[in-house]
Design an enzyme around this catalytic site. Structure first.
Site, PDB file in Angstrom:
ATOM      1  CB  VAL A   1     -29.440  77.262  10.657  1.00  0.00           C
ATOM      2  CG1 VAL A   1     -29.454  75.809  10.216  1.00  0.00           C
ATOM      3  CG2 VAL A   1     -29.156  77.365  12.153  1.00  0.00           C
TER       4      VAL A   1
ATOM      5  N   GLY B   1     -32.760  71.359  14.307  1.00  0.00           N
ATOM      6  CA  GLY B   1     -32.414  71.634  15.702  1.00  0.00           C
ATOM      7  C   GLY B   1     -31.122  72.402  15.899  1.00  0.00           C
TER       8      GLY B   1
ATOM      9  N   GLY C   1     -30.330  75.619  15.082  1.00  0.00           N
ATOM     10  CA  GLY C   1     -30.556  76.955  15.632  1.00  0.00           C
ATOM     11  C   GLY C   1     -30.835  76.905  17.116  1.00  0.00           C
TER      12      GLY C   1
ATOM     13  CG  ASN D   1     -36.801  86.070   9.358  1.00  0.00           C
ATOM     14  OD1 ASN D   1     -37.447  85.063   9.098  1.00  0.00           O
ATOM     15  ND2 ASN D   1     -35.484  86.065   9.456  1.00  0.00           N
TER      16      ASN D   1
ATOM     17  CE1 TYR E   1     -34.235  83.196  16.983  1.00  0.00           C
ATOM     18  CE2 TYR E   1     -34.936  85.357  16.272  1.00  0.00           C
ATOM     19  CZ  TYR E   1     -34.002  84.346  16.271  1.00  0.00           C
ATOM     20  OH  TYR E   1     -32.834  84.505  15.569  1.00  0.00           O
TER      21      TYR E   1
END
Length: 171
Positions: free
Chosen positions: A87, A95, A97, A124, A131
């Site tokens: 993104v 929103g 991703g 990262n 996630y």
């Protein structure tokens, strides 16, 4: 808005791949050409598939997801490997991703894919946190292995069977 990529999107997807590679500190490794990407996504035997996230009002491409099917010998079922999710910086936090991942999860559900897997760079931390917020399981006990360049050629040369005699995927 999330939609399937079209052949006219190849240049924009390629640009975002290069942006992602720069973000991941590997810009020199992003060598894919437009023709290679066009063939991989829209050729006679596609190797991968892509979704685009667009601005609802302007249609501006804000991100993409590129994936391909995989197979698990343990479950006996297909799954999905997400190769790239990106993104653009100005759209992060909006929103997009999550919407791309949700669309991919819907593809998995529709096709009976039991696993949806991808890699993330260990440094990262913002992406890892994102996630985790979705309930992703991090498989820290696995290490990614890669063979390329001269080591790949050297191992191939040691094959006891001629490459021409071995099965190959459709290309």
């Amino acid at each position: 808005m999330i939609r399937a990529a079209a052949v006219d999107d190849v240049a924009e997807i390629r640009a975002m791949i290069r942006e992602l590679a720069a973000y991941e500190r590997s810009a020199e490794q992003a060598r894919v050409t437009g023709e290679q990407l066009r063939e991989a996504l829209f050729g006679e035997h596609p190797a991968a598939f892509a979704l685009l996230a667009e601005d609802d009002e302007t249609g501006e491409p804000l991100g993409f997801a590129l994936w391909f099917p995989r197979f698990s010998t343990w479950t006996g079922t297909r799954g999905m490997h997400l190769e790239d999710l990106y993104v653009r910086p100005q759209a992060r936090g909006g929103g997009h991703g999550k919407a791309l991942l949700a669309a991919l999860a819907a593809i998995c559900e529709r096709h009976g894919y039991e696993r949806f897997e991808w890699w993330v760079l260990a440094w990262n931390e913002p992406t890892i946190a994102f996630y985790k917020s979705l309930g992703v399981e991090l498989l820290n006990e696995w290490t990614v292995c890669r063979l390329s360049g001269e080591p790949l050629a050297r191992l191939a040369a040691a094959s006891p069977v001629a490459a021409e005699a071995l099965p190959a995927p459709a290309s």
